[in-house]
Design an enzyme around this catalytic site. Structure first.
Site, PDB file in Angstrom:
ATOM      1  N   ARG A  67       0.843  -1.197   0.000  1.00 23.47           N
ATOM      2  CA  ARG A  67       0.000   0.000   0.000  1.00 23.47           C
ATOM      3  C   ARG A  67       0.874   1.242   0.000  1.00 23.47           C
ATOM      4  O   ARG A  67       2.033   1.194   0.344  1.00 23.47           O
ATOM      5  CB  ARG A  67      -0.902   0.003   1.231  1.00 23.47           C
ATOM      6  CG  ARG A  67      -1.951  -1.093   1.173  1.00 23.47           C
ATOM      7  CD  ARG A  67      -2.768  -1.116   2.439  1.00 23.47           C
ATOM      8  NE  ARG A  67      -3.581   0.079   2.580  1.00 23.47           N
ATOM      9  CZ  ARG A  67      -3.508   0.926   3.602  1.00 23.47           C
ATOM     10  NH1 ARG A  67      -2.649   0.724   4.566  1.00 23.47           N
ATOM     11  NH2 ARG A  67      -4.299   1.980   3.667  1.00 23.47           N
ATOM     12  N   LYS A 132       4.564  -6.981  11.969  1.00 20.01           N
ATOM     13  CA  LYS A 132       3.763  -7.240  10.765  1.00 20.01           C
ATOM     14  C   LYS A 132       4.100  -8.602  10.155  1.00 20.01           C
ATOM     15  O   LYS A 132       5.253  -8.902   9.849  1.00 20.01           O
ATOM     16  CB  LYS A 132       3.992  -6.116   9.750  1.00 20.01           C
ATOM     17  CG  LYS A 132       3.157  -6.265   8.491  1.00 20.01           C
ATOM     18  CD  LYS A 132       3.004  -4.949   7.772  1.00 20.01           C
ATOM     19  CE  LYS A 132       2.380  -5.156   6.403  1.00 20.01           C
ATOM     20  NZ  LYS A 132       1.947  -3.933   5.754  1.00 20.01           N
ATOM     21  N   ARG A 269      -0.576   4.680  13.699  1.00 14.76           N
ATOM     22  CA  ARG A 269       0.469   3.915  14.397  1.00 14.76           C
ATOM     23  C   ARG A 269       0.142   3.822  15.859  1.00 14.76           C
ATOM     24  O   ARG A 269      -0.427   4.736  16.445  1.00 14.76           O
ATOM     25  CB  ARG A 269       1.821   4.610  14.252  1.00 14.76           C
ATOM     26  CG  ARG A 269       2.310   4.581  12.829  1.00 14.76           C
ATOM     27  CD  ARG A 269       3.710   5.121  12.693  1.00 14.76           C
ATOM     28  NE  ARG A 269       3.844   5.592  11.323  1.00 14.76           N
ATOM     29  CZ  ARG A 269       4.558   6.661  10.958  1.00 14.76           C
ATOM     30  NH1 ARG A 269       5.213   7.364  11.864  1.00 14.76           N
ATOM     31  NH2 ARG A 269       4.622   7.022   9.712  1.00 14.76           N
TER      32      ARG A 269
HETATM   33  C1  BTN Z   1       0.808  -3.944   2.338  1.00 17.53           C
HETATM   34  O1  BTN Z   1       0.846  -4.355   3.489  1.00 17.53           O
HETATM   35  O2  BTN Z   1       1.305  -2.852   2.035  1.00 17.53           O
HETATM   36  C2  BTN Z   1       0.163  -4.800   1.280  1.00 17.53           C
HETATM   37  C3  BTN Z   1       1.098  -5.848   0.759  1.00 17.53           C
HETATM   38  C4  BTN Z   1       0.485  -6.721  -0.318  1.00 17.53           C
HETATM   39  C5  BTN Z   1       1.505  -7.624  -0.954  1.00 17.53           C
HETATM   40  C6  BTN Z   1       0.883  -8.617  -1.895  1.00 17.53           C
HETATM   41  S1  BTN Z   1       2.020  -9.874  -2.404  1.00 17.53           S
HETATM   42  C7  BTN Z   1       0.887 -10.421  -3.604  1.00 17.53           C
HETATM   43  C8  BTN Z   1       0.267  -9.195  -4.226  1.00 17.53           C
HETATM   44  N1  BTN Z   1       1.113  -8.696  -5.292  1.00 17.53           N
HETATM   45  C9  BTN Z   1       1.616  -7.506  -5.006  1.00 17.53           C
HETATM   46  O3  BTN Z   1       2.383  -6.846  -5.750  1.00 17.53           O
HETATM   47  N2  BTN Z   1       1.207  -7.094  -3.815  1.00 17.53           N
HETATM   48  C10 BTN Z   1       0.327  -8.057  -3.191  1.00 17.53           C
END
Ligand code: BTN
Length: 270
Positions: A67, A132, A269
């Protein structure tokens, strides 16, 4: 034995064989790639299947996305990176809290497979032991008419390699503390079992049926939080939980009106 270091590759047939019947019926296809840029990017670029979920796993991503434009580190064969493509036919106004419902489903699946207590940090993060463990990235493809092409991306740390862990700029956890070594294919199937149910339920009923389960896992509930707005302003408050539209309710001081924060507008946070 926990911590066994035998590498078992992800396999579409092993995942499919371990699916429960309801998920097998709901899923049109499961694919596993050795490498891709991003499973989300890839599924968003593909035409939308009209029926059934399309699922894409990758053993590594060269441009994994998190994100807020962040990179999702995706070392080869270490974790789970996958996306589910679906034709969403529900009301558009009800779509924003989908990530929270997906979080509930993923947390339940991971907890069932590993026995580890998984918490949710609003809006999109899975936490284990205060760090996380995974994240969810939901993206939609602009469509001129219904259904909406929705891609649900999930990244979940299973066994973090030392070098990869050193490159992550926030506290992370993985599943090495599970009493049994985690079989990624079985974990993948359990996640798809839970997600198949959750996506169909969300489409029909929205976030309301997930609210109580979210609250049970809410990492922020009743904690002091810092709220960071997009313009750089920071303020503090107490998190009072998530409402039926998925907004985080925060109060800056006793007696003042409760603020409803929407995902995407702020980051929070502890
Ligand atoms: C976050 O916490 O910021 C979200 C992370 C999401 C990662 C997953 S891995 C599979 C899919 N492909 C990506 O490029 N992102 C999501």
């Amino acid at each position: 034995m926990n911590g066994a270091n035998t590498f078992v590759p992800l396999s579409a047939s092993a995942i499919e064989a371990a699916l429960q019947p309801h998920a097998r019926a709901a899923i049109a296809s499961v694919r596993v790639l050795e490498e891709t840029d991003s499973t989300n990017t890839r599924l968003l670029a593909e035409p939308l299947a009209r029926t059934g979920f399309e699922v894409l796993f990758a053993e590594s991503q060269t441009a994994g996305r998190g994100r807020r434009g962040r990179t999702w580190h995706s070392p080869k064969g270490a974790h789970l990176y996958f996306s589910v493509s679906t034709a969403y036919r529900g009301a558009l106004s009800l779509l924003p809290p989908l990530a929270l419902a997906v979080g509930v489903a993923c947390a339940e699946a991971v907890e069932t497979v590993t026995g580890l207590p998984i918490r949710l940090k609003w809006p999109n993060d899975l936490y284990l032991e205060g760090r996380k463990l995974g994240g969810i990235l939901i993206e939609t493809q602009a469509m001129t008419r219904a259904p909406v092409h929705v891609v649900v991306g999930v990244g979940l740390n299973v066994r973090m390699p030392v070098e990869a862990g050193a490159g992550i700029d926030q506290p992370w956890s993985d599943l090495r503390g599970a009493p049994q070594a985690v079989d990624r294919n079985l974990l993948a199937a359990a996640l798809l079992d839970a997600l198949s149910t959750a996506l169909l339920k969300f489409e029909a009923e929205g976030f309301a049926p997930f609210k109580a389960d979210y609250a049970r896992r809410d990492l922020l509930l009743d904690h002091a939080v810092e709220i960071h707005a997009a313009n750089g302003e920071t303020r503090s408050g107490r998190a009072l939980g998530v409402d039926s539209e998925g907004a985080l309710c925060v109060q800056s001081a006793p007696g003042v009106p409760v603020e409803r924060l929407r995902a995407g507008e702020v980051s929070v946070r502890l």
